[in-house]
Design an enzyme around this catalytic site. Structure first.
Site, PDB file in Angstrom:
ATOM      1  N   HIS A  37      26.691  37.305  49.929  1.00 46.06           N
ATOM      2  CA  HIS A  37      27.831  38.225  49.996  1.00 46.06           C
ATOM      3  C   HIS A  37      28.097  38.692  51.191  1.00 46.06           C
ATOM      4  CE1 HIS A  37      26.453  38.745  45.539  1.00 46.06           C
ATOM      5  NE2 HIS A  37      27.696  38.398  45.504  1.00 46.06           N
ATOM      6  N   GLN A  61      33.877  37.183  31.525  1.00 42.80           N
ATOM      7  CA  GLN A  61      33.349  35.773  31.861  1.00 42.80           C
ATOM      8  C   GLN A  61      32.167  35.416  31.520  1.00 42.80           C
ATOM      9  OE1 GLN A  61      33.944  37.300  36.188  1.00 42.80           O
ATOM     10  NE2 GLN A  61      32.151  35.631  36.633  1.00 42.80           N
TER      11      GLN A  61
HETATM   12  O1  PAF Z   1      31.853  34.932  41.823  1.00 42.12           O
HETATM   13  C1  PAF Z   1      31.614  36.235  41.287  1.00 42.12           C
HETATM   14  O2  PAF Z   1      30.839  36.935  41.636  1.00 42.12           O
HETATM   15  C2  PAF Z   1      32.690  36.672  40.026  1.00 42.12           C
HETATM   16  O3  PAF Z   1      32.942  35.468  39.420  1.00 42.12           O
HETATM   17  C3  PAF Z   1      34.115  37.259  40.627  1.00 42.12           C
HETATM   18  C4  PAF Z   1      34.700  36.156  41.525  1.00 42.12           C
HETATM   19  C5  PAF Z   1      33.664  38.199  41.393  1.00 42.12           C
HETATM   20  C6  PAF Z   1      34.700  37.598  39.553  1.00 42.12           C
HETATM   21  O4  PAF Z   1      34.181  38.467  38.440  1.00 42.12           O
END
Ligand code: PAF
Length: 282
Positions: A37, A61
């Site tokens: 990140h 998700q």
């Molecule tokens: O890759 C992730 O961490 C997630 O899928 C995202 C893009 C932040 C969406 O919640």
């Protein structure tokens, strides 16, 4: 370091930045930040006037309630890590109610079939959830640039499609996979691996590298068979899928063509932790 939790506050702040013609680079995350990140945030800082990082564990998700519940939430630690890059990063850490009000539901999307391959087959509704939150975050943050890791290569392709379909004025930047020294792709889920599984997990990338070598002389089918056989002998890691796909359509390759580019994609269970990875093929 500014941490916003309410839409109105962050929108007001960003609109002031826009009035001053400042460019905004955005890194959406679900927190539990790691060096992968941070490399995205470093890109955002290098190429924009301001970097915004969202930290939000998006419920729509997840297709597995336990995975959602156990997903690490470490806001303070994340803020400390971001500070090591710059004190000026804006963090947007909304609540579920702030994003979804009373209806925690995903919109339904068509991403021209990209959503039906690989992760789409194994994680029901996952890309509807990702599309919903990313579209919403883009509306709130209105970034000029957004940064996503290639570890989630299918997600990256889907977000590019989302932006194209909805004419969202943001440039999507894909960034290389960050790996531990032993080759394991960095992931927030790695922190949940028990020692034996953590020690076993580098096998995933080792296998991808060997698959890449084999793909030079063997068909996609033969390489795929080899990967399945190799994992069948492994005591700790359970293969969910391995496919070699065209990077444009994400469909499994039937016959190789010199005019196309391919990538190998893998999903593996290490105990109850699901790990994904991929590699560009020569
Ligand atoms: O890759 C992730 O961490 C997630 O899928 C995202 C893009 C932040 C969406 O919640």
């Amino acid at each position: 370091m500014k941490i916003f939790s309410e839409i109105k506050q962050i929108q007001k702040f960003i609109s002031q930045l826009k009035d001053e013609n400042q460019t905004v680079g955005f890194v959406p995350t679900m927190g539990a930040l790691h060096q992968g990140h941070l490399s995205l945030v470093a890109e955002a800082l290098a190429n924009n006037d301001v970097a915004v990082v969202s930290i939000f564990v998006n419920p729509t998700q997840f297709d597995n309630a336990e995975d959602l519940e156990k997903y690490p939430r470490t806001l303070e630690k994340d803020a400390d890590l971001l500070k090591t890059l710059s004190e000026d990063i804006l963090i947007y850490a909304p609540s579920v109610a702030d994003i979804y009000a009373t209806k925690v539901e995903a919109e339904h999307f068509s991403f021209d079939g990209l959503e039906h391959e690989m992760e789409g087959k194994f994680r029901n509704g996952h890309f509807d959830g990702v599309g919903t939150i990313v579209k919403r975050l883009f509306e709130i943050v209105t970034p000029d640039n957004a940064y996503f890791g290639e570890k989630d290569f299918q997600q990256l392709a889907i977000i590019k499609k989302l932006v194209e379909k909805y004419h969202i004025p943001v440039t999507i930047n894909g960034c290389k996979i960050h790996r531990e020294a032993n080759g394991l792709a960095m992931s927030s889920r790695n922190t949940r691996l028990k020692t034996a599984y953590r020690n076993a997990a580098p096998f995933i990338y080792e296998t991808l590298q060997t698959a890449n070598e084999k793909f030079g002389t063997k068909s996609a089918n033969k390489v795929t068979e080899w990967v399945y056989q190799t994992f069948a002998k492994h005591d700790l890691l359970e293969l969910e899928y391995f496919i070699i796909a065209d990077i444009e359509t994400l469909k499994t390759v039937k016959r190789k063509s010199n005019k196309k580019n391919y990538r190998a994609f893998i999903a593996v269970y290490a105990d109850d932790i699901r790990l994904i990875d991929n590699i560009a093929l020569k």
